[in-house]
Design an enzyme around this catalytic site. Structure first.
Site, PDB file in Angstrom:
ATOM      1  N   HIS A   1       0.830  -1.182  -0.184  1.00 50.68           N
ATOM      2  CA  HIS A   1      -0.099  -0.032   0.008  1.00 50.68           C
ATOM      3  C   HIS A   1       0.909   1.265  -0.067  1.00 50.68           C
ATOM      4  O   HIS A   1       0.101   2.534  -0.118  1.00 50.68           O
ATOM      5  CB  HIS A   1      -0.978   0.032   1.187  1.00 50.68           C
ATOM      6  CG  HIS A   1      -2.214  -0.888   1.097  1.00 50.68           C
ATOM      7  ND1 HIS A   1      -2.059  -2.110   0.941  1.00 50.68           N
ATOM      8  CD2 HIS A   1      -3.404  -0.514   1.044  1.00 50.68           C
ATOM      9  CE1 HIS A   1      -3.532  -2.580   1.020  1.00 50.68           C
ATOM     10  NE2 HIS A   1      -4.296  -1.771   1.038  1.00 50.68           N
TER      11      HIS A   1
ATOM     12  N   ASP B   1      -7.380  -6.630   5.824  1.00 47.78           N
ATOM     13  CA  ASP B   1      -7.684  -5.772   4.844  1.00 47.78           C
ATOM     14  C   ASP B   1      -8.965  -6.347   4.208  1.00 47.78           C
ATOM     15  O   ASP B   1      -9.345  -7.661   4.616  1.00 47.78           O
ATOM     16  CB  ASP B   1      -6.600  -6.072   3.640  1.00 47.78           C
ATOM     17  CG  ASP B   1      -6.825  -5.083   2.588  1.00 47.78           C
ATOM     18  OD1 ASP B   1      -6.233  -4.067   2.327  1.00 47.78           O
ATOM     19  OD2 ASP B   1      -7.822  -5.295   1.896  1.00 47.78           O
TER      20      ASP B   1
ATOM     21  N   SER C   1     -13.065  -0.302   4.047  1.00 45.74           N
ATOM     22  CA  SER C   1     -12.118  -0.795   4.636  1.00 45.74           C
ATOM     23  C   SER C   1     -12.064  -1.229   6.005  1.00 45.74           C
ATOM     24  O   SER C   1     -12.817  -1.125   6.559  1.00 45.74           O
ATOM     25  CB  SER C   1     -11.116   0.438   4.606  1.00 45.74           C
ATOM     26  OG  SER C   1      -9.879   0.215   5.472  1.00 45.74           O
TER      27      SER C   1
ATOM     28  N   ARG D   1      -9.599  -0.942   7.895  1.00 41.47           N
ATOM     29  CA  ARG D   1      -8.659  -0.196   8.813  1.00 41.47           C
ATOM     30  C   ARG D   1      -9.085   0.298  10.310  1.00 41.47           C
ATOM     31  O   ARG D   1     -10.280   0.912  10.250  1.00 41.47           O
ATOM     32  CB  ARG D   1      -8.441   1.266   8.224  1.00 41.47           C
ATOM     33  CG  ARG D   1      -9.258   2.033   7.739  1.00 41.47           C
ATOM     34  CD  ARG D   1      -8.807   2.994   6.779  1.00 41.47           C
ATOM     35  NE  ARG D   1      -8.817   2.708   5.599  1.00 41.47           N
ATOM     36  CZ  ARG D   1      -9.130   3.442   4.510  1.00 41.47           C
ATOM     37  NH1 ARG D   1      -9.468   4.679   4.409  1.00 41.47           N
ATOM     38  NH2 ARG D   1      -8.976   2.836   3.082  1.00 41.47           N
TER      39      ARG D   1
HETATM   40  C1  MIC Z   1      -8.523  -0.702   0.810  1.00 41.41           C
HETATM   41  O1  MIC Z   1      -8.871  -1.054  -0.210  1.00 41.41           O
HETATM   42  O2  MIC Z   1      -9.327   0.408   1.148  1.00 41.41           O
HETATM   43  C2  MIC Z   1      -7.533  -1.046   1.462  1.00 41.41           C
HETATM   44  C3  MIC Z   1      -6.664   0.194   1.607  1.00 41.41           C
HETATM   45  O3  MIC Z   1      -6.820  -1.955   1.133  1.00 41.41           O
HETATM   46  C4  MIC Z   1      -8.151  -1.144   3.003  1.00 41.41           C
HETATM   47  C5  MIC Z   1      -7.195  -1.487   4.018  1.00 41.41           C
HETATM   48  C6  MIC Z   1      -6.357  -0.104   4.619  1.00 41.41           C
HETATM   49  O4  MIC Z   1      -7.145   0.794   4.947  1.00 41.41           O
HETATM   50  O5  MIC Z   1      -5.401   0.071   4.851  1.00 41.41           O
HETATM   51  C7  MIC Z   1      -8.985  -2.282   3.134  1.00 41.41           C
HETATM   52  O6  MIC Z   1      -9.793  -2.659   2.120  1.00 41.41           O
HETATM   53  O7  MIC Z   1      -9.380  -2.819   4.135  1.00 41.41           O
HETATM   54 FE1  SF4 Z   2      -4.800  -2.612  -2.217  1.00 39.34          FE
HETATM   55 FE2  SF4 Z   2      -7.172  -2.481  -1.190  1.00 39.34          FE
HETATM   56 FE3  SF4 Z   2      -6.760  -1.554  -3.814  1.00 39.34          FE
HETATM   57 FE4  SF4 Z   2      -6.909  -4.082  -3.270  1.00 39.34          FE
HETATM   58  S1  SF4 Z   2      -8.441  -2.914  -3.011  1.00 39.34           S
HETATM   59  S2  SF4 Z   2      -5.229  -3.055  -4.584  1.00 39.34           S
HETATM   60  S3  SF4 Z   2      -5.730  -4.177  -1.221  1.00 39.34           S
HETATM   61  S4  SF4 Z   2      -5.941  -0.771  -1.993  1.00 39.34           S
END
Ligand code: MIC
Ligand code: SF4
Length: 782
Positions: free
Chosen positions: A124, A188, A670, A672
């Site tokens: 990321h 994730d 997400s 997160r």
């Molecule tokens: C996303 O696709 O929004 C992410 C970034 O992969 C997130 C994780 C994050 O916020 O770090 C997710 O989907 O959980």
């Molecule tokens: Fe990365 Fe999340 Fe995007 Fe997948 S959806 S490419 S894990 S930021």
């Protein structure tokens, strides 16, 4: 010194040694094969027992869930959507942006090693700008401190580490770790991608992962089950992506909440394994707990192609346990809570968007709609890749369109960007001349990483907040997500459709019916895309980017600079206690409030390991219901309007707790946990909304806060800007008993309302201790 040069006893996995030295006959072995064999050994007995107890044939989802009970053999039939159940997942995956907080918490748990196989993936934190080589170099410089930290913690606690550039977590997991019938969790939300290989794979917050890393059970409310029966065959321009774009249109962003979506039927068998992965991946966009498919030939082919014949052989021995019972698929309406049928023969390609992934429009109809709504027709960028759509098949199908443009002398009207999903895919695609096709169209090949999908995109073609349109094969298209610009209209489609639209440069282009004009002024119609499921010469890679941890990590030092702006060791949260009076309303959020609104990604990703710094983005994207502005709320102490984090800090400084109020599906998106830890850190005691997205609700509970829902939805309208809130019966906080809240308004009038919650006894204990982690520490110390 960079982790790449440190003497870590870097044992590359045998698979990769073999690949580098093709002539050496080294037995290739799947990761953690012994663990997988163990799962398969107990699975038949547990599934048979579950069938007996439940008293009817079982879906695949139930088989996997009942085979992974923390207590071993099933003894109870669980009520879907009601009972909390303790599970024992087989493995864990974390990505760099969430792993920092997860590992900072794990370091406090007092364990010397992770209890189940775990991996960390650096994907990321790599910004897309000039192209793979320059971008990766820059990321290694700018985020060296974080990568070093993750590498050293991984090495210390026995966690497999995938270096920056190795690939996107979910693609790497699908190629290396996913196995039919397994259960995994990942920090994730798109962990669900592994459903493409027949797993129950679930996205969680870091604190949930910490439980499992520390050797404890993982708790989940036994999900409801949605069945999707697929008949027919994909044909022409229609791709796997269109299945989930269609499902998203039917179920909407919250339709899958609390449920596992199980795909089956003859159409399912006709899809490739990676195509199934795409469908499961975007199940996150309908709020589904996860999605899955039964084990079949496509999965077996994929396992063998990715050097895991041993897993395929083992899976074949218990094949019937790795898919739903025949009776279930014959009469699905008797076994699923909800059933959807999709005929792949007649399914049309879709583009979903803008701003939400469930706004599904068939490709031929988009022009009329776009003109009506004022969405820019001109397309500036076409982006292919991400964890959702970066398989060999995806790239070959998109390349078959790109190649026609080159051969038929059509210049692409939009810019092209490609994010391969893993180094293995990139290496193989380069070897097979696929990347060259895109390069001939002037595409930029970005690092094998998330890049624009998560706002890690230094987009140079826009000056300000200009209204513009992009198309991509990613999964999310929330406002500001790709480039931080609220006026970028992002549409989600299959890689081949993205390629066609980007070549035409028009959102209203329908490759099935429309013509393009080439350099010689001729009318050209694009032929249907053609793809290759798996590389005919096999996958290959020189350095997959994997670093194996040392066996004894006790001597490995983990260093966090106390002055760092990127990393900060955690202090335990103090319990909120059982009297809560005089809390101030911080913000009443209006409309969609995703985790991107609560804790934005993009530039803020750099602070994911530093709670105090990242808290400065708390809710800055949420719309204030009273003035419809973002990051502009009333500070009740001064009457001034300020940014949300500033007002929260002002209340916190005075020892006053605050409350956040929100709409439906609050916290969608997400996993997160920053979206929960930031409010906790800044003194928010409760989040009261019409409804929650699952992961976010759990994250709030884990951090020792109150996540509540209006018992009467319309009470949302009673909340006023200057409200002070008293919790009248928090001392009687108990399962299934609503809480009573008093809202005292500016004019002295009051409204007393009921707030529901879903806390069970142990979750109430997290609240009482201040956080779930406080409880783990206490138990470990005892
Ligand atoms: C996303 O696709 O929004 C992410 C970034 O992969 C997130 C994780 C994050 O916020 O770090 C997710 O989907 O959980
Ligand atoms: Fe990365 Fe999340 Fe995007 Fe997948 S959806 S490419 S894990 S930021």
């Amino acid at each position: 010194m960079s982790y790449r040069f440190r003497n870590f006893a870097i044992l590359r996995h045998q698979t990769y040694i073999k690949k580098k030295n093709k002539n050496l006959k080294i037995h290739s072995m799947a990761f953690d094969i012994e663990m997988i064999k163990k799962v398969y050994k107990t699975m038949p007995e547990r599934v048979d027992k579950a069938r007996e107890i439940v008293g009817k044939p079982l879906t695949l989802s139930e088989k996997i869930l009942y085979a992974h009970l923390w207590d071993g053999n099933p003894t109870t039939a669980f009520r879907r959507g009601k009972d909390y159940v303790d599970f024992a997942p087989d493995r864990i995956a974390c990505q760099d942006a969430t792993a920092q907080m997860a590992l900072l918490q794990f370091m406090q748990a007092g364990k010397s090693k992770v209890a189940v196989p775990t991996t960390v993936h650096c994907d990321h934190l790599i910004q897309a700008k000039q192209g793979a080589v320059a971008d990766l170099k820059r990321a290694n410089e700018t985020s060296n401190e974080v990568f070093e930290f993750l590498a050293s913690v991984s090495n210390k606690y026995g966690i497999g580490f995938w270096k920056p550039g190795a690939g996107i977590i979910h693609q790497v997991v699908l190629e290396n770790y996913a196995f039919p019938g397994g259960m995994m969790i990942g920090t994730d939300s798109h962990t669900v991608n592994a459903g493409g290989l027949g797993m129950v794979a679930i996205g969680v917050g870091g604190a949930d992962a910490v439980d499992v890393m520390a050797g404890m059970a993982w708790e989940l409310k036994f999900p409801k089950l949605i069945g999707v029966k697929l008949t027919g065959n994909l044909n022409g321009w229609t791709a796997s992506k269109d299945v989930i774009l269609k499902v998203a249109g039917i179920l909407t962003v919250k339709g899958g909440t609390g449920a596992i979506v199980e795909y089956f039927g003859p159409g399912a068998k006709n899809l490739s394994c990676t195509g199934k992965g795409t469908i499961c991946n975007m199940g996150a966009e309908i709020g589904a707990t996860t999605s899955t498919f039964g084990y079949d030939d496509s999965m077996e082919r994929f396992l063998r192609a990715t050097d895991r014949a041993e897993i395929a052989d083992e899976a074949n021995k218990i094949r019937e346990y790795l898919t739903g019972d025949p009776e279930v698929y014959e009469n699905p309406e008797q076994y699923f809570d909800e059933l959807i049928e999709i005929d792949l023969d007649t399914l049309r390609p879709h583009l979903n968007g803008p701003f939400t992934p469930d706004l599904a429009t068939p490709v031929g109809e988009l022009g009329v709609l776009a003109r009506e709504k004022g969405w820019p027709i001109k397309v500036d960028w076409g982006l292919i890749g991400s964890c959702t759509n970066s398989s060999y098949e995806d790239l070959t199908r998109a390349a078959s369109i790109a190649k026609q443009a080159v051969d038929k002398k059509i210049k692409a009207k939009s810019d092209f960007g490609i994010n391969p999903g893993s180094e293995q895919i990139r290496y193989t695609a380069e070897r097979d001349g696929i990347l060259k096709v895109f390069e001939d169209l002037n595409a930029t090949i970005f690092t094998n990483a998330c890049g624009p999908c998560i706002g890690q995109w230094d987009r140079s073609d826009l000056k300000g907040d200009e209204k513009n349109t992009i198309v991509h094969s990613f999964n999310r298209n929330f406002s500001k997500r790709a480039d931080g610009n609220p006026n970028t209209h992002a549409f989600v489609g299959s890689p081949e459709m993205v390629a066609a639209i980007a070549i035409s440069g028009r959102l209203d282009f329908d490759p099935m019916n429309d013509y393009l004009i080439n350099e010689d002024g001729e009318q050209i119609k694009l032929d249907e895309p053609r793809g290759i499921e798996l590389p005919p010469q096999g996958f290959d890679v020189a350095d997959a980017g994997y670093v194996e941890p040392v066996t004894d990590g006790s001597k490995v030092q983990v260093y966090v600079d106390p002055t760092s702006e990127r990393l900060q060791l955690l202090d335990p949260f103090a319990p909120i206690g059982n009297t809560l009076r005089g809390a101030q309303l911080l913000i009443k959020a209006f409309g969609k409030c995703t985790t991107d609104h609560i804790s934005m990604a993009g530039p803020w990703l750099r602070f994911r390991g530093h709670l105090d710094n990242i808290s400065n983005n708390m809710l800055i994207g949420a719309v204030n219901a009273f003035n419809k502005k973002t990051n502009f709320v009333k500070n009740q102490l001064t009457g001034d309007y300020e940014g949300v984090p500033d007002v929260a800090r002002a209340y916190k400084a005075k020892g006053i707790y605050s409350i956040v109020v929100g709409d439906h599906n609050y916290g969608e998106g997400s996993s997160r946990e920053h979206a929960a830890m930031e409010p906790r850190h800044l003194g928010v005691a409760a989040v009261l909304v019409k409804s929650f997205a699952r992961i976010h609700e759990t994250n709030l509970k884990k951090q020792g806060m109150l996540g509540l829902t209006f018992a009467n939805e319309s009470d949302y309208d009673l909340v006023q800007e200057d409200d002070t809130i008293n919790f009248l019966d928090l001392d009687q906080f108990a399962p299934d008993k609503p809480l009573t809240l008093e809202f005292v308004h500016n004019d002295g009038s009051r409204d007393v309302i009921k707030a529901n919650h879903t806390y069970n006894l142990s979750q109430i204990l997290w609240f009482k201790e201040g956080s779930a982690l406080n409880l783990i520490k206490k138990e470990n110390a005892a």
